[in-house]
Motif scaffolding. Structure first.
Motif, PDB file in Angstrom:
ATOM      1  N   ASP A   1       0.861  -1.181   0.000  1.00 11.28           N
ATOM      2  CA  ASP A   1       0.000   0.000   0.000  1.00 11.28           C
ATOM      3  C   ASP A   1       0.896   1.229   0.000  1.00 11.28           C
ATOM      4  N   LYS A   2       0.295   2.402  -0.077  1.00  2.51           N
ATOM      5  CA  LYS A   2       1.056   3.632   0.060  1.00  2.51           C
ATOM      6  C   LYS A   2       1.729   3.659   1.429  1.00  2.51           C
ATOM      7  N   HIS A   3       2.920   4.265   1.479  1.00  2.00           N
ATOM      8  CA  HIS A   3       3.680   4.244   2.728  1.00  2.00           C
ATOM      9  C   HIS A   3       2.897   4.869   3.879  1.00  2.00           C
ATOM     10  N   GLU A   4       2.190   5.961   3.602  1.00  2.36           N
ATOM     11  CA  GLU A   4       1.444   6.618   4.680  1.00  2.36           C
ATOM     12  C   GLU A   4       0.323   5.716   5.205  1.00  2.36           C
ATOM     13  N   HIS A   5      -0.242   4.877   4.351  1.00  2.02           N
ATOM     14  CA  HIS A   5      -1.242   3.918   4.812  1.00  2.02           C
ATOM     15  C   HIS A   5      -0.597   2.817   5.634  1.00  2.02           C
ATOM     16  N   LEU A   6       0.606   2.399   5.224  1.00  2.00           N
ATOM     17  CA  LEU A   6       1.300   1.344   5.970  1.00  2.00           C
ATOM     18  C   LEU A   6       1.665   1.803   7.379  1.00  2.00           C
ATOM     19  N   GLU A   7       1.930   3.075   7.549  1.00  4.75           N
ATOM     20  CA  GLU A   7       2.200   3.581   8.898  1.00  4.75           C
ATOM     21  C   GLU A   7       0.983   3.389   9.789  1.00  4.75           C
ATOM     22  N   GLU A   8      -0.206   3.609   9.247  1.00  5.77           N
ATOM     23  CA  GLU A   8      -1.431   3.383  10.012  1.00  5.77           C
ATOM     24  C   GLU A   8      -1.672   1.882  10.235  1.00  5.77           C
ATOM     25  N   TYR A   9      -1.303   1.098   9.276  1.00  7.63           N
ATOM     26  CA  TYR A   9      -1.409  -0.368   9.373  1.00  7.63           C
ATOM     27  C   TYR A   9      -0.559  -0.893  10.530  1.00  7.63           C
TER      28      TYR A   9
ATOM     29  N   ALA B   1       5.140 -10.635  16.576  1.00  8.89           N
ATOM     30  CA  ALA B   1       5.782 -10.720  15.263  1.00  8.89           C
ATOM     31  C   ALA B   1       7.045  -9.885  15.176  1.00  8.89           C
ATOM     32  N   ASN B   2       7.796 -10.174  14.131  1.00  8.07           N
ATOM     33  CA  ASN B   2       8.862  -9.302  13.651  1.00  8.07           C
ATOM     34  C   ASN B   2       8.314  -8.615  12.417  1.00  8.07           C
ATOM     35  N   GLY B   3       8.133  -7.302  12.487  1.00  6.36           N
ATOM     36  CA  GLY B   3       7.577  -6.557  11.367  1.00  6.36           C
ATOM     37  C   GLY B   3       8.616  -5.618  10.785  1.00  6.36           C
ATOM     38  N   PHE B   4       8.581  -5.420   9.468  1.00  3.83           N
ATOM     39  CA  PHE B   4       9.601  -4.603   8.818  1.00  3.83           C
ATOM     40  C   PHE B   4       9.126  -4.189   7.432  1.00  3.83           C
ATOM     41  N   TYR B   5       9.687  -3.077   6.956  1.00  9.05           N
ATOM     42  CA  TYR B   5       9.517  -2.687   5.567  1.00  9.05           C
ATOM     43  C   TYR B   5      10.523  -3.457   4.728  1.00  9.05           C
ATOM     44  N   SER B   6      10.049  -4.085   3.648  1.00  8.58           N
ATOM     45  CA  SER B   6      10.969  -4.704   2.696  1.00  8.58           C
ATOM     46  C   SER B   6      11.076  -3.872   1.417  1.00  8.58           C
ATOM     47  N   GLU B   7      10.211  -2.914   1.260  1.00  9.32           N
ATOM     48  CA  GLU B   7      10.267  -1.837   0.272  1.00  9.32           C
ATOM     49  C   GLU B   7       9.492  -0.684   0.900  1.00  9.32           C
ATOM     50  N   ASP B   8       9.568   0.489   0.278  1.00  5.19           N
ATOM     51  CA  ASP B   8       8.855   1.631   0.827  1.00  5.19           C
ATOM     52  C   ASP B   8       7.356   1.376   0.894  1.00  5.19           C
ATOM     53  N   ASN B   9       6.827   0.580  -0.030  1.00  5.91           N
ATOM     54  CA  ASN B   9       5.386   0.316  -0.068  1.00  5.91           C
ATOM     55  C   ASN B   9       5.041  -1.118   0.313  1.00  5.91           C
ATOM     56  N   TYR B  10       5.976  -1.848   0.914  1.00  6.90           N
ATOM     57  CA  TYR B  10       5.742  -3.209   1.393  1.00  6.90           C
ATOM     58  C   TYR B  10       6.018  -3.280   2.885  1.00  6.90           C
ATOM     59  N   TYR B  11       5.102  -3.893   3.626  1.00  3.81           N
ATOM     60  CA  TYR B  11       5.364  -4.176   5.038  1.00  3.81           C
ATOM     61  C   TYR B  11       5.026  -5.637   5.297  1.00  3.81           C
ATOM     62  N   GLU B  12       5.907  -6.328   6.005  1.00  6.43           N
ATOM     63  CA  GLU B  12       5.757  -7.757   6.206  1.00  6.43           C
ATOM     64  C   GLU B  12       5.831  -8.111   7.684  1.00  6.43           C
TER      65      GLU B  12
END
Length: 273
Positions: free
Chosen positions: A164-172, A185-196
């Motif tokens: 999603d958009k990075h600003e949406h991922l921050e809310e996610y 969990a271990n959560g991290f950005y794997s791209e600017d628009n990917y969060y895993e």
């Protein structure tokens, strides 16, 4: 015995061994072949599934346990055998992950959410939301109703992925903290628009440590370009990042190499080894 006996290179794929949107260069392939011919061990570490990686690494002499799902799976490439999986949903007695996924579907209507199991990538959002990369990947995926995946004992989740958009991922990420899944969990950005999300103690670095236990005495050279590679670079004896890596990842590396487009693995073998 060869001049690289006792040494191992483990490399991230996208942005490290493979330029984004590209393929492994002939120069990198030749360098890896020479490294292994002289006794070296070579492995890959990626957020991809083995099936997704195969289309890129076919023909490479992968001769050491390799890391998939950003650390949730250790895989014997030569024998096509899963050595270990560390599910995200293990110990989730309250079924928080399915509840979190359902909340995400309601809260982020434009996102693409994917649940990775050992045998498939399940896209739980409408096809109109698909990550544009999907049709160009080398693996199967299925649009699956979330209700078919809520029995996480029967079908363990290895990874939960959001595009999603990075600003949406921050809310996610904030939602995951509020609902308690982030603590599991271990959560991290794997791209600017990917969060895993993978399981709490899972990372490429933790699986690199597991490889070290299987190959005692090996010297590990790890190569990576993004935040999900940081723990792997820290775990290795030598960490290498390409010149166009994320700034935080470059801080974790002992060496900064050439840009990924200029054959980073060939550079590592020539300049470091």
């Amino acid at each position: 015995m060869g001049k690289f006996t006792g040494k191992m290179i483990i490399s991230d794929l996208d942005g490290t061994l493979i330029p984004r949107g590209g393929v492994i260069s002939a120069e990198n392939r030749a360098a890896i072949q020479s490294f292994v011919a002289e006794g070296g061990r070579f492995a890959v570490a990626t957020g991809r599934t083995p099936e997704a990686a195969k289309g890129y690494v076919e023909g490479l002499p992968i001769n050491a346990p390799s890391v998939f799902f950003n650390g949730a799976m250790l895989y014997d490439w030569g024998n096509g055998k899963v050595l270990k999986t560390l599910p995200l949903t293990a110990g989730d007695a309250d079924n928080l992950w399915p509840a979190f996924a359902q909340k995400c579907l309601r809260t982020f209507p434009d996102a693409c959410f994917e649940i990775y199991t050992a045998d498939n990538c399940h896209v739980i959002t409408p096809a109109d939301n698909d990550d544009p990369r999907l049709p160009h990947e080398y693996y199967r995926y299925a649009h699956t109703n979330l209700e078919k995946l809520t029995d996480t004992v029967q079908t363990p989740w290895l990874k939960f992925f959001a595009c999603d958009k990075h600003e949406h991922l921050e809310e996610y990420v904030k939602l995951a903290e509020q609902m308690g899944t982030a603590a599991l969990a271990n959560g991290f950005y794997s791209e600017d628009n990917y969060y895993e999300f993978v399981a709490r103690d899972v990372s490429k670095g933790a699986m690199t440590a597991a490889i070290r236990e299987q190959l005692p005495g090996i010297e590990i050279i790890a190569c990576g370009d993004y935040l999900n590679d940081n723990e792997m670079l820290a775990e290795a004896d030598i960490g290498v990042a390409p010149a166009n890596a994320h700034e935080e990842t470059k801080k974790m590396a002992q060496y900064i190499g050439c840009n990924v487009e200029k054959d980073l693995l060939a550079w590592v073998i020539q300049e470091i080894l």
